[in-house]
Design a protein around this motif. Structure first.
Motif, PDB file in Angstrom:
ATOM      1  N   GLU A 276       0.820  -1.198   0.000  1.00  0.00           N
ATOM      2  CA  GLU A 276       0.000   0.000   0.000  1.00  0.00           C
ATOM      3  C   GLU A 276       0.859   1.254   0.000  1.00  0.00           C
ATOM      4  OE1 GLU A 276      -3.588   0.648   2.443  1.00  0.00           O
ATOM      5  OE2 GLU A 276      -3.228  -1.412   3.117  1.00  0.00           O
ATOM      6  N   LEU A 277       0.386   2.273  -0.694  1.00  0.00           N
ATOM      7  CA  LEU A 277       1.061   3.561  -0.654  1.00  0.00           C
ATOM      8  C   LEU A 277       0.804   4.241   0.687  1.00  0.00           C
ATOM      9  CD1 LEU A 277       0.506   5.304  -4.112  1.00  0.00           C
ATOM     10  CD2 LEU A 277       2.695   4.846  -3.013  1.00  0.00           C
ATOM     11  N   PRO A 278       1.835   4.821   1.312  1.00  0.00           N
ATOM     12  CA  PRO A 278       1.598   5.586   2.547  1.00  0.00           C
ATOM     13  C   PRO A 278       0.696   6.783   2.264  1.00  0.00           C
ATOM     14  CG  PRO A 278       3.938   5.119   2.229  1.00  0.00           C
ATOM     15  CD  PRO A 278       3.248   4.745   0.959  1.00  0.00           C
ATOM     16  N   GLU A 279      -0.233   7.054   3.164  1.00  0.00           N
ATOM     17  CA  GLU A 279      -1.111   8.207   3.001  1.00  0.00           C
ATOM     18  C   GLU A 279      -0.444   9.438   3.600  1.00  0.00           C
ATOM     19  OE1 GLU A 279      -4.969   7.566   4.499  1.00  0.00           O
ATOM     20  OE2 GLU A 279      -5.302   5.709   3.363  1.00  0.00           O
ATOM     21  N   PRO A 280      -0.388  10.538   2.863  1.00  0.00           N
ATOM     22  CA  PRO A 280       0.260  11.759   3.379  1.00  0.00           C
ATOM     23  C   PRO A 280      -0.410  12.235   4.669  1.00  0.00           C
ATOM     24  CG  PRO A 280      -0.208  11.940   1.024  1.00  0.00           C
ATOM     25  CD  PRO A 280      -0.928  10.720   1.501  1.00  0.00           C
ATOM     26  N   GLU A 281       0.402  12.707   5.612  1.00  0.00           N
ATOM     27  CA  GLU A 281      -0.096  13.247   6.863  1.00  0.00           C
ATOM     28  C   GLU A 281       0.597  14.571   7.143  1.00  0.00           C
ATOM     29  OE1 GLU A 281      -0.384  10.827  10.348  1.00  0.00           O
ATOM     30  OE2 GLU A 281      -0.441   8.970   9.180  1.00  0.00           O
ATOM     31  N   ALA A 282      -0.065  15.437   7.861  1.00  0.00           N
ATOM     32  CA  ALA A 282       0.545  16.708   8.243  1.00  0.00           C
ATOM     33  C   ALA A 282       1.756  16.437   9.127  1.00  0.00           C
ATOM     34  CB  ALA A 282      -0.468  17.574   8.979  1.00  0.00           C
ATOM     35  N   GLU A 283       2.834  17.195   8.899  1.00  0.00           N
ATOM     36  CA  GLU A 283       4.046  16.995   9.683  1.00  0.00           C
ATOM     37  C   GLU A 283       3.779  17.153  11.174  1.00  0.00           C
ATOM     38  OE1 GLU A 283       7.151  19.500   8.245  1.00  0.00           O
ATOM     39  OE2 GLU A 283       7.510  18.283   6.448  1.00  0.00           O
ATOM     40  N   SER A 284       2.889  18.063  11.520  1.00  0.00           N
ATOM     41  CA  SER A 284       2.584  18.278  12.941  1.00  0.00           C
ATOM     42  C   SER A 284       1.969  17.028  13.566  1.00  0.00           C
ATOM     43  CB  SER A 284       1.646  19.478  13.108  1.00  0.00           C
ATOM     44  OG  SER A 284       0.433  19.269  12.386  1.00  0.00           O
ATOM     45  N   ASP A 285       1.135  16.326  12.783  1.00  0.00           N
ATOM     46  CA  ASP A 285       0.522  15.094  13.292  1.00  0.00           C
ATOM     47  C   ASP A 285       1.574  13.998  13.467  1.00  0.00           C
ATOM     48  OD1 ASP A 285      -1.942  16.327  13.278  1.00  0.00           O
ATOM     49  OD2 ASP A 285      -2.545  15.485  11.333  1.00  0.00           O
ATOM     50  N   VAL A 286       2.483  13.903  12.506  1.00  0.00           N
ATOM     51  CA  VAL A 286       3.529  12.890  12.599  1.00  0.00           C
ATOM     52  C   VAL A 286       4.474  13.217  13.752  1.00  0.00           C
ATOM     53  CG1 VAL A 286       5.352  11.674  11.355  1.00  0.00           C
ATOM     54  CG2 VAL A 286       3.362  12.518  10.105  1.00  0.00           C
ATOM     55  N   ASP A 287       4.806  14.492  13.917  1.00  0.00           N
ATOM     56  CA  ASP A 287       5.673  14.898  15.026  1.00  0.00           C
ATOM     57  C   ASP A 287       5.019  14.582  16.375  1.00  0.00           C
ATOM     58  OD1 ASP A 287       7.529  15.809  13.244  1.00  0.00           O
ATOM     59  OD2 ASP A 287       6.994  17.918  13.409  1.00  0.00           O
ATOM     60  N   ARG A 288       3.704  14.706  16.433  1.00  0.00           N
ATOM     61  CA  ARG A 288       2.985  14.351  17.666  1.00  0.00           C
ATOM     62  C   ARG A 288       3.129  12.864  17.952  1.00  0.00           C
ATOM     63  NH1 ARG A 288      -2.582  14.955  16.297  1.00  0.00           N
ATOM     64  NH2 ARG A 288      -2.291  12.819  15.564  1.00  0.00           N
ATOM     65  N   ASP A 289       3.025  12.036  16.904  1.00  0.00           N
ATOM     66  CA  ASP A 289       3.213  10.598  17.078  1.00  0.00           C
ATOM     67  C   ASP A 289       4.628  10.291  17.545  1.00  0.00           C
ATOM     68  OD1 ASP A 289       0.624  10.186  16.256  1.00  0.00           O
ATOM     69  OD2 ASP A 289       1.148   9.518  14.227  1.00  0.00           O
ATOM     70  N   ILE A 290       5.605  10.959  16.949  1.00  0.00           N
ATOM     71  CA  ILE A 290       7.002  10.725  17.319  1.00  0.00           C
ATOM     72  C   ILE A 290       7.226  11.063  18.795  1.00  0.00           C
ATOM     73  CG2 ILE A 290       9.383  11.527  16.950  1.00  0.00           C
ATOM     74  CD1 ILE A 290       8.675  11.853  13.981  1.00  0.00           C
ATOM     75  N   ALA A 291       6.599  12.123  19.269  1.00  0.00           N
ATOM     76  CA  ALA A 291       6.744  12.526  20.674  1.00  0.00           C
ATOM     77  C   ALA A 291       6.158  11.487  21.620  1.00  0.00           C
ATOM     78  CB  ALA A 291       6.081  13.877  20.897  1.00  0.00           C
ATOM     79  N   GLN A 292       5.240  10.650  21.118  1.00  0.00           N
ATOM     80  CA  GLN A 292       4.585   9.646  21.964  1.00  0.00           C
ATOM     81  C   GLN A 292       5.219   8.265  21.837  1.00  0.00           C
ATOM     82  OE1 GLN A 292       0.248   9.666  21.507  1.00  0.00           O
ATOM     83  NE2 GLN A 292       0.350  11.775  20.777  1.00  0.00           N
ATOM     84  N   LEU A 293       6.289   8.136  21.064  1.00  0.00           N
ATOM     85  CA  LEU A 293       6.896   6.817  20.871  1.00  0.00           C
ATOM     86  C   LEU A 293       7.392   6.234  22.194  1.00  0.00           C
ATOM     87  CD1 LEU A 293       9.046   7.440  17.653  1.00  0.00           C
ATOM     88  CD2 LEU A 293       6.837   6.269  17.796  1.00  0.00           C
ATOM     89  N   PRO A 294       7.160   4.948  22.416  1.00  0.00           N
ATOM     90  CA  PRO A 294       7.686   4.306  23.628  1.00  0.00           C
ATOM     91  C   PRO A 294       9.213   4.407  23.687  1.00  0.00           C
ATOM     92  CG  PRO A 294       6.065   2.905  22.559  1.00  0.00           C
ATOM     93  CD  PRO A 294       6.342   4.025  21.609  1.00  0.00           C
ATOM     94  N   LYS A 295       9.735   4.460  24.888  1.00  0.00           N
ATOM     95  CA  LYS A 295      11.180   4.579  25.080  1.00  0.00           C
ATOM     96  C   LYS A 295      11.868   3.235  24.835  1.00  0.00           C
ATOM     97  CE  LYS A 295      10.871   8.897  26.248  1.00  0.00           C
ATOM     98  NZ  LYS A 295      11.319   9.949  25.304  1.00  0.00           N
ATOM     99  N   VAL A 296      12.921   3.281  24.035  1.00  0.00           N
ATOM    100  CA  VAL A 296      13.738   2.103  23.766  1.00  0.00           C
ATOM    101  C   VAL A 296      15.186   2.463  24.082  1.00  0.00           C
ATOM    102  CG1 VAL A 296      14.475   0.414  22.032  1.00  0.00           C
ATOM    103  CG2 VAL A 296      12.167   1.380  21.923  1.00  0.00           C
ATOM    104  N   ARG A 297      15.921   1.527  24.649  1.00  0.00           N
ATOM    105  CA  ARG A 297      17.331   1.750  24.942  1.00  0.00           C
ATOM    106  C   ARG A 297      18.151   0.636  24.310  1.00  0.00           C
ATOM    107  NH1 ARG A 297      21.283   1.254  29.390  1.00  0.00           N
ATOM    108  NH2 ARG A 297      19.940  -0.252  30.459  1.00  0.00           N
ATOM    109  N   ILE A 298      19.306   0.984  23.746  1.00  0.00           N
ATOM    110  CA  ILE A 298      20.219  -0.009  23.177  1.00  0.00           C
ATOM    111  C   ILE A 298      21.246  -0.371  24.232  1.00  0.00           C
ATOM    112  CG2 ILE A 298      21.838  -0.544  21.315  1.00  0.00           C
ATOM    113  CD1 ILE A 298      18.930  -0.019  20.425  1.00  0.00           C
ATOM    114  N   LEU A 299      21.345  -1.637  24.568  1.00  0.00           N
ATOM    115  CA  LEU A 299      22.277  -2.086  25.603  1.00  0.00           C
ATOM    116  C   LEU A 299      23.653  -2.346  24.994  1.00  0.00           C
ATOM    117  CD1 LEU A 299      20.096  -4.436  27.840  1.00  0.00           C
ATOM    118  CD2 LEU A 299      20.311  -1.954  27.856  1.00  0.00           C
ATOM    119  N   GLU A 300      24.393  -1.267  24.779  1.00  0.00           N
ATOM    120  CA  GLU A 300      25.725  -1.395  24.185  1.00  0.00           C
ATOM    121  C   GLU A 300      26.656  -2.206  25.086  1.00  0.00           C
ATOM    122  OE1 GLU A 300      27.337   2.285  22.297  1.00  0.00           O
ATOM    123  OE2 GLU A 300      25.556   3.205  23.238  1.00  0.00           O
ATOM    124  N   GLU A 301      26.548  -1.966  26.410  1.00  0.00           N
ATOM    125  CA  GLU A 301      27.472  -2.611  27.346  1.00  0.00           C
ATOM    126  C   GLU A 301      27.247  -4.115  27.441  1.00  0.00           C
ATOM    127  OE1 GLU A 301      23.778  -1.374  29.549  1.00  0.00           O
ATOM    128  OE2 GLU A 301      25.107  -0.463  28.049  1.00  0.00           O
TER     129      GLU A 301
END
Length: 342
Positions: A276-301
């Motif tokens: 499926e083709l991605p449906e265009p979204e307002a950048e402000s809406d996408v930025d809002r989603d990005i701000a709500q992303l769950p926290k992930v940490r990379i365990l380098e050590e």
């Protein structure tokens, strides 16, 4: 938010915005760093990686959707652009269509402006054009076609870089043996037909395996390292150890990822299937989603040095540059020769 049939299309919108913010106006930072003792290393952008890894968690997109592993593909292609390879050279591209042969790009650039605009618009509006564009690509190995997740290739050179990715967030004892077995067979298949291509394997693994199944973790780490040492397998292998909360976990449906190894021959299989083709979204809406992303940490050590992402990316880039003339991939060579000193 529940997973939907178009979870991958939704994910692409967020992935693309994260990558665009990480490289404003297409300007990528130089990943190469030289320490005071003169050692050159590739320093990955983990801040971008953890955001990308948060997308499938936010969308609650299970393994069957393909979104969890796609986060790794997007990050790898982004890191290769940071290394100096062009946006059209590395697949998946940072814009639709994800797979666009260099010859088609050259044709578009050579057309009169009006014709160029018309054709470019048609390419962008089609989910895929058989034999020309697609969302994924497959390469013929010694005995069968294999879907490869991250690729640098051209008709004049053949495949120069082939990286496969896998991801496992649960059911470790059940799924780990199958993932390793598939990966070893895929490595042999691709290496025998493309011995000069940089061949790599990245494995994304949730960190709770260290507490739930430490024996399986040790076994898996050992086998991943060995996959990168054999003369007829991968040139390098990599582990991305991801830590996130149980609340953010992807639902375990008991289903494994769909097989993508052996593909049937037929018209245009080398370019994969349409999506499926991605449906265009307002950048402000996408930025809002990005701000709500769950926290992930990379365990380098907790990641064995032999499987560290920085070591892996350095090996892949160096392999490509060593196997090509000095007048090819000039920007990648310039970046490696001009590291930051830290």
């Amino acid at each position: 938010m529940a997973a939907k049939p178009n979870a991958k299309a939704k994910a692409w919108v967020v992935f693309d915005r994260i990558v665009a913010l990480a490289a404003p106006d297409g300007a990528h930072s130089n990943p190469w760093v030289k320490s005071p003792d003169g050692k050159l290393r590739f320093e990955p952008d983990y801040n971008t990686l953890v955001q990308l890894l948060g997308v499938p968690l936010f969308l609650k997109a299970g393994t069957q959707s393909g979104v969890p592993a796609l986060a790794l593909d997007v990050w790898l292609s982004y890191e290769l652009r940071r290394a100096g390879f062009g946006s059209d050279q590395v697949w998946p591209r940072p814009v639709h269509p994800r797979i666009l042969p260099a010859s088609v790009t050259s044709l578009l650039e050579d057309l009169p402006i009006k014709m160029q605009q018309t054709l470019a618009e048609r390419v962008k509006k089609r989910a895929s054009i058989p034999g020309v564009t697609s969302s994924s690509a497959s390469i013929l190995g010694k005995n069968y076609l294999k879907q490869v997740d991250v690729i640098i290739t051209d008709w004049a050179t053949g495949p120069e870089l082939l990286i496969s990715t896998k991801r496992m967030d649960s059911s470790y004892g059940k799924n780990a043996p199958n993932r390793v077995e598939e990966s070893y067979g895929d490595a042999k298949n691709l290496r025998l037909r493309h011995p000069l291509a940089a061949l790599g394997f990245m494995f994304g693994l949730r960190s709770d395996i260290l507490q739930k199944e430490p024996g399986t973790a040790a076994w898996l780490f050992d086998l991943l390292a060995k996959l990168g040492r054999e003369d007829d397998a991968y040139h390098a292998t990599c582990l991305v150890l991801m830590e996130y909360s149980d609340e953010a976990a992807i639902p375990d449906t008991g289903e494994d990822a769909p097989a993508d190894g052996v593909l049937e021959p037929g018209p245009g299989p080398e370019l994969g299937e349409a999506e499926e083709l991605p449906e265009p979204e307002a950048e402000s809406d996408v930025d809002r989603d990005i701000a709500q992303l769950p926290k992930v940490r990379i365990l380098e050590e907790e990641t064995p040095e032999e499987l560290a992402p920085g070591r892996f990316l350095a090996a892949m880039v160096t392999r490509v540059l060593d196997a090509t003339p000095v007048n090819m991939h000039e920007e990648a060579r310039r970046r490696r020769a001009s590291p930051e000193f830290r």
